[in-house]
Design an enzyme around this catalytic site. Structure first.
Site, PDB file in Angstrom:
ATOM      1  N   GLU A   1      -9.655 -10.495  -6.855  1.00 27.66           N
ATOM      2  CA  GLU A   1      -8.311  -8.892  -6.478  1.00 27.66           C
ATOM      3  C   GLU A   1      -8.045  -9.353  -8.481  1.00 27.66           C
ATOM      4  O   GLU A   1      -7.815  -8.793  -9.356  1.00 27.66           O
ATOM      5  CB  GLU A   1      -7.972  -9.283  -5.728  1.00 27.66           C
ATOM      6  CG  GLU A   1      -9.321  -8.843  -4.391  1.00 27.66           C
ATOM      7  CD  GLU A   1      -8.931  -9.103  -2.949  1.00 27.66           C
ATOM      8  OE1 GLU A   1      -8.978  -8.822  -2.784  1.00 27.66           O
ATOM      9  OE2 GLU A   1      -7.919  -9.684  -2.840  1.00 27.66           O
TER      10      GLU A   1
ATOM     11  N   ASN B   1      -1.964   0.388   7.056  1.00 32.19           N
ATOM     12  CA  ASN B   1      -1.659  -1.433   7.482  1.00 32.19           C
ATOM     13  C   ASN B   1      -0.493  -1.721   6.849  1.00 32.19           C
ATOM     14  O   ASN B   1      -0.502  -2.932   6.421  1.00 32.19           O
ATOM     15  CB  ASN B   1      -2.455  -2.027   8.442  1.00 32.19           C
ATOM     16  CG  ASN B   1      -3.802  -2.685   7.153  1.00 32.19           C
ATOM     17  OD1 ASN B   1      -3.106  -2.074   5.962  1.00 32.19           O
ATOM     18  ND2 ASN B   1      -4.380  -2.533   7.915  1.00 32.19           N
TER      19      ASN B   1
ATOM     20  N   LYS C   1       0.440  -0.579  -0.071  1.00 33.89           N
ATOM     21  CA  LYS C   1       0.075  -0.097   0.093  1.00 33.89           C
ATOM     22  C   LYS C   1       0.918   1.010   0.216  1.00 33.89           C
ATOM     23  O   LYS C   1       1.799   1.407  -0.233  1.00 33.89           O
ATOM     24  CB  LYS C   1      -0.675  -0.316   1.409  1.00 33.89           C
ATOM     25  CG  LYS C   1      -1.885  -1.450   1.269  1.00 33.89           C
ATOM     26  CD  LYS C   1      -2.759  -1.004   2.295  1.00 33.89           C
ATOM     27  CE  LYS C   1      -3.737  -2.126   2.345  1.00 33.89           C
ATOM     28  NZ  LYS C   1      -4.697  -2.302   2.702  1.00 33.89           N
TER      29      LYS C   1
ATOM     30  N   TYR D   1     -12.875  -2.713  -2.505  1.00 36.07           N
ATOM     31  CA  TYR D   1     -13.230  -2.348  -1.208  1.00 36.07           C
ATOM     32  C   TYR D   1     -15.109  -1.942  -1.136  1.00 36.07           C
ATOM     33  O   TYR D   1     -15.798  -1.726  -0.345  1.00 36.07           O
ATOM     34  CB  TYR D   1     -12.844  -0.610  -0.886  1.00 36.07           C
ATOM     35  CG  TYR D   1     -11.522  -0.641  -0.363  1.00 36.07           C
ATOM     36  CD1 TYR D   1     -11.062  -1.969   0.542  1.00 36.07           C
ATOM     37  CD2 TYR D   1     -10.966  -0.124  -0.765  1.00 36.07           C
ATOM     38  CE1 TYR D   1      -9.769  -2.119   0.959  1.00 36.07           C
ATOM     39  CE2 TYR D   1      -9.340   0.161  -0.819  1.00 36.07           C
ATOM     40  CZ  TYR D   1      -8.662  -1.334   0.770  1.00 36.07           C
ATOM     41  OH  TYR D   1      -7.770  -1.565   0.906  1.00 36.07           O
TER      42      TYR D   1
ATOM     43  N   HIS E   1      -2.181  -5.447   1.734  1.00 33.63           N
ATOM     44  CA  HIS E   1      -2.790  -6.441   1.972  1.00 33.63           C
ATOM     45  C   HIS E   1      -2.892  -7.486   0.959  1.00 33.63           C
ATOM     46  O   HIS E   1      -2.250  -7.738   0.155  1.00 33.63           O
ATOM     47  CB  HIS E   1      -4.015  -5.688   0.601  1.00 33.63           C
ATOM     48  CG  HIS E   1      -5.327  -6.191   0.244  1.00 33.63           C
ATOM     49  ND1 HIS E   1      -5.918  -6.715   0.649  1.00 33.63           N
ATOM     50  CD2 HIS E   1      -5.158  -7.049  -1.096  1.00 33.63           C
ATOM     51  CE1 HIS E   1      -7.232  -7.168   0.345  1.00 33.63           C
ATOM     52  NE2 HIS E   1      -6.970  -7.972  -1.521  1.00 33.63           N
TER      53      HIS E   1
ATOM     54  N   ARG F   1       3.405  -6.655   9.604  1.00 30.99           N
ATOM     55  CA  ARG F   1       2.952  -5.151  10.628  1.00 30.99           C
ATOM     56  C   ARG F   1       3.616  -5.462  11.898  1.00 30.99           C
ATOM     57  O   ARG F   1       3.479  -4.325  12.256  1.00 30.99           O
ATOM     58  CB  ARG F   1       1.292  -5.389  10.356  1.00 30.99           C
ATOM     59  CG  ARG F   1       0.558  -5.846   8.710  1.00 30.99           C
ATOM     60  CD  ARG F   1      -1.050  -5.447   8.930  1.00 30.99           C
ATOM     61  NE  ARG F   1      -1.304  -5.457   8.024  1.00 30.99           N
ATOM     62  CZ  ARG F   1      -2.542  -6.166   7.587  1.00 30.99           C
ATOM     63  NH1 ARG F   1      -2.985  -7.281   7.666  1.00 30.99           N
ATOM     64  NH2 ARG F   1      -3.600  -5.787   6.270  1.00 30.99           N
TER      65      ARG F   1
END
Length: 135
Positions: free
Chosen positions: A127, A113, A9, A49, A116, A103
């Site tokens: 996805e 975070n 991300k 999302y 993904h 993380r």
């Protein structure tokens, strides 16, 4: 061949952690099938999302994932690769994520975070089709 989607991300890209995250995936024995550095547009983010529409944090999710470049990957290499990736990622809340996970080692706040990973084989295929339709 099992494969899954991973998104490094914007916060991880901004912090220069992309190489470390890819290295952790590769050291685990996974390999890259596809990779693209891209800024995710609002339409793609909305599709990605879709299950969160209507939740209070939805707008913040979309704003975050579209704010800058992400490194979008398809990885493979072992059966149930999505489970392997989720284990390497650690829990969403970095304060609860185990040391040695992405993380746990690098996360600062829950909303940003770092990474993904698809949460099921079905999600992985959906996805992957969204981000890499030619695969």
């Amino acid at each position: 061949m099992d494969r899954t989607l991973v998104i490094i991300k914007p916060d991880a890209v901004e912090r220069g952690l992309s190489g470390e995250i890819v290295a952790r995936l590769e050291r685990k024995g996974l390999h890259l099938v596809a990779a693209q550095l891209r800024t995710i547009d609002a339409d793609t983010a909305a599709q990605h999302y879709a299950e969160h529409v209507g939740r209070p944090y939805y707008a913040a999710l979309v704003d975050f994932i579209t704010r800058g470049p992400s490194l979008v990957l398809v990885v493979a290499g072992v059966p149930e690769v999505w489970r392997v990736v989720r284990s390497l990622m650690g829990t969403t809340n970095p304060l609860e994520a185990a040391p040695g996970t992405i993380r746990g080692d690098f996360g600062l706040i829950t909303r940003e975070n770092l990474v993904h990973g698809s949460d099921s084989p079905e999600a992985a295929e959906r996805e992957i089709a969204l981000f890499f339709p030619a695969l």
